[in-house]
Design a protein around this motif. Structure first.
Motif, PDB file in Angstrom:
ATOM      1  N   THR A  76       0.926  -1.199  -0.038  1.00  0.00           N
ATOM      2  CA  THR A  76      -0.126  -0.048  -0.020  1.00  0.00           C
ATOM      3  C   THR A  76       0.994   1.090  -0.040  1.00  0.00           C
ATOM      4  N   CYS A  77       0.454   2.293  -0.651  1.00  0.00           N
ATOM      5  CA  CYS A  77       0.964   3.519  -0.671  1.00  0.00           C
ATOM      6  C   CYS A  77       0.067   4.698  -0.917  1.00  0.00           C
ATOM      7  N   SER A  78       0.004   5.663   0.254  1.00  0.00           N
ATOM      8  CA  SER A  78      -1.132   6.489   0.185  1.00  0.00           C
ATOM      9  C   SER A  78      -0.321   7.922   0.825  1.00  0.00           C
ATOM     10  N   GLU A  79      -1.187   8.905   0.978  1.00  0.00           N
ATOM     11  CA  GLU A  79      -0.729   9.853   1.432  1.00  0.00           C
ATOM     12  C   GLU A  79       0.009  10.121   2.760  1.00  0.00           C
ATOM     13  N   ARG A  80       1.408   9.997   2.781  1.00  0.00           N
ATOM     14  CA  ARG A  80       2.553   9.722   3.645  1.00  0.00           C
ATOM     15  C   ARG A  80       2.299   8.714   4.487  1.00  0.00           C
ATOM     16  N   ARG A  81       2.222   7.271   3.772  1.00  0.00           N
ATOM     17  CA  ARG A  81       1.963   6.100   4.510  1.00  0.00           C
ATOM     18  C   ARG A  81       2.302   4.902   3.429  1.00  0.00           C
ATOM     19  N   TRP A  82       3.129   4.103   3.805  1.00  0.00           N
ATOM     20  CA  TRP A  82       3.269   2.928   2.837  1.00  0.00           C
ATOM     21  C   TRP A  82       3.570   1.715   3.782  1.00  0.00           C
ATOM     22  N   THR A  83       3.153   0.662   3.194  1.00  0.00           N
ATOM     23  CA  THR A  83       3.577  -0.766   3.619  1.00  0.00           C
ATOM     24  C   THR A  83       4.221  -1.656   2.632  1.00  0.00           C
ATOM     25  N   TRP A  84       4.612  -2.760   3.158  1.00  0.00           N
ATOM     26  CA  TRP A  84       5.371  -3.757   2.367  1.00  0.00           C
ATOM     27  C   TRP A  84       5.457  -5.114   2.979  1.00  0.00           C
ATOM     28  N   ARG A  85       5.748  -6.179   2.254  1.00  0.00           N
ATOM     29  CA  ARG A  85       5.938  -7.340   2.519  1.00  0.00           C
ATOM     30  C   ARG A  85       7.644  -7.654   2.156  1.00  0.00           C
ATOM     31  N   ILE A  86       8.157  -8.402   3.116  1.00  0.00           N
ATOM     32  CA  ILE A  86       9.489  -8.839   2.835  1.00  0.00           C
ATOM     33  C   ILE A  86       9.618 -10.242   2.658  1.00  0.00           C
ATOM     34  N   GLY A  87      10.131 -10.865   2.042  1.00  0.00           N
ATOM     35  CA  GLY A  87      10.035 -12.190   1.533  1.00  0.00           C
ATOM     36  C   GLY A  87       8.609 -12.761   1.922  1.00  0.00           C
ATOM     37  N   GLY A  88       7.704 -12.108   1.319  1.00  0.00           N
ATOM     38  CA  GLY A  88       6.327 -12.461   1.455  1.00  0.00           C
ATOM     39  C   GLY A  88       5.621 -12.437   2.772  1.00  0.00           C
TER      40      GLY A  88
END
Length: 135
Positions: A76-88
């Motif tokens: 996800t990436c929105s106004e001043r916030r993002w999330t991620w998955r590392i190695g799933g």
């Protein structure tokens, strides 16, 4: 001042590591979304290969940590916030809150099962503060 607390986020209940900085939110946001700058502030990321220099939803790549390259995907990436998955695996969220003129809070939102990485996040926050103070 750095702080740890449990908080509700759009991704659910998380452990939040945060620090208030005396800079504009846009200034603090830049090193979080510019993949070429991650090694400047991360205690564990030494190199990055990414499809996008500035993260957006769907950015993929890999980060080099001591001894190993790990694949990642920004979820996800929105106004001043993002999330991620590392190695799933779901990893930290990254957020900047506007607290007024030349003041913001930088926060890492950790899944509760990743609470052991809080010291790394606290060190990253200190590095971000030093990096932006030196600019």
């Amino acid at each position: 001042m750095t702080r740890l607390r449990t908080t509700q986020t759009p991704s659910g209940l998380r452990l939040e590591a945060s620090q208030v900085l005396a800079v504009a939110p846009e200034t603090a946001w830049d090193p979080l979304v510019d993949t070429t700058r991650w090694p400047e502030w991360s205690p564990v990321v030494t190199a990055v290969e990414a499809t996008d220099r500035r993260v957006c939803e769907g950015t993929t790549g890999r980060v080099r940590t001591p001894g190993v390259w790990l694949p990642f995907r920004v979820t996800t990436c929105s106004e001043r916030r993002w999330t991620w998955r590392i190695g799933g695996v779901p990893s930290s969220g990254h957020r900047v809150d506007d607290l007024g003129p030349q003041r913001c809070r930088v926060a890492f939102e950790l899944p509760l099962q990743s609470a052991g990485t809080a010291p790394i996040c606290l060190a990253a926050l200190e590095r971000i503060d030093e990096l932006l103070t030196d600019d």
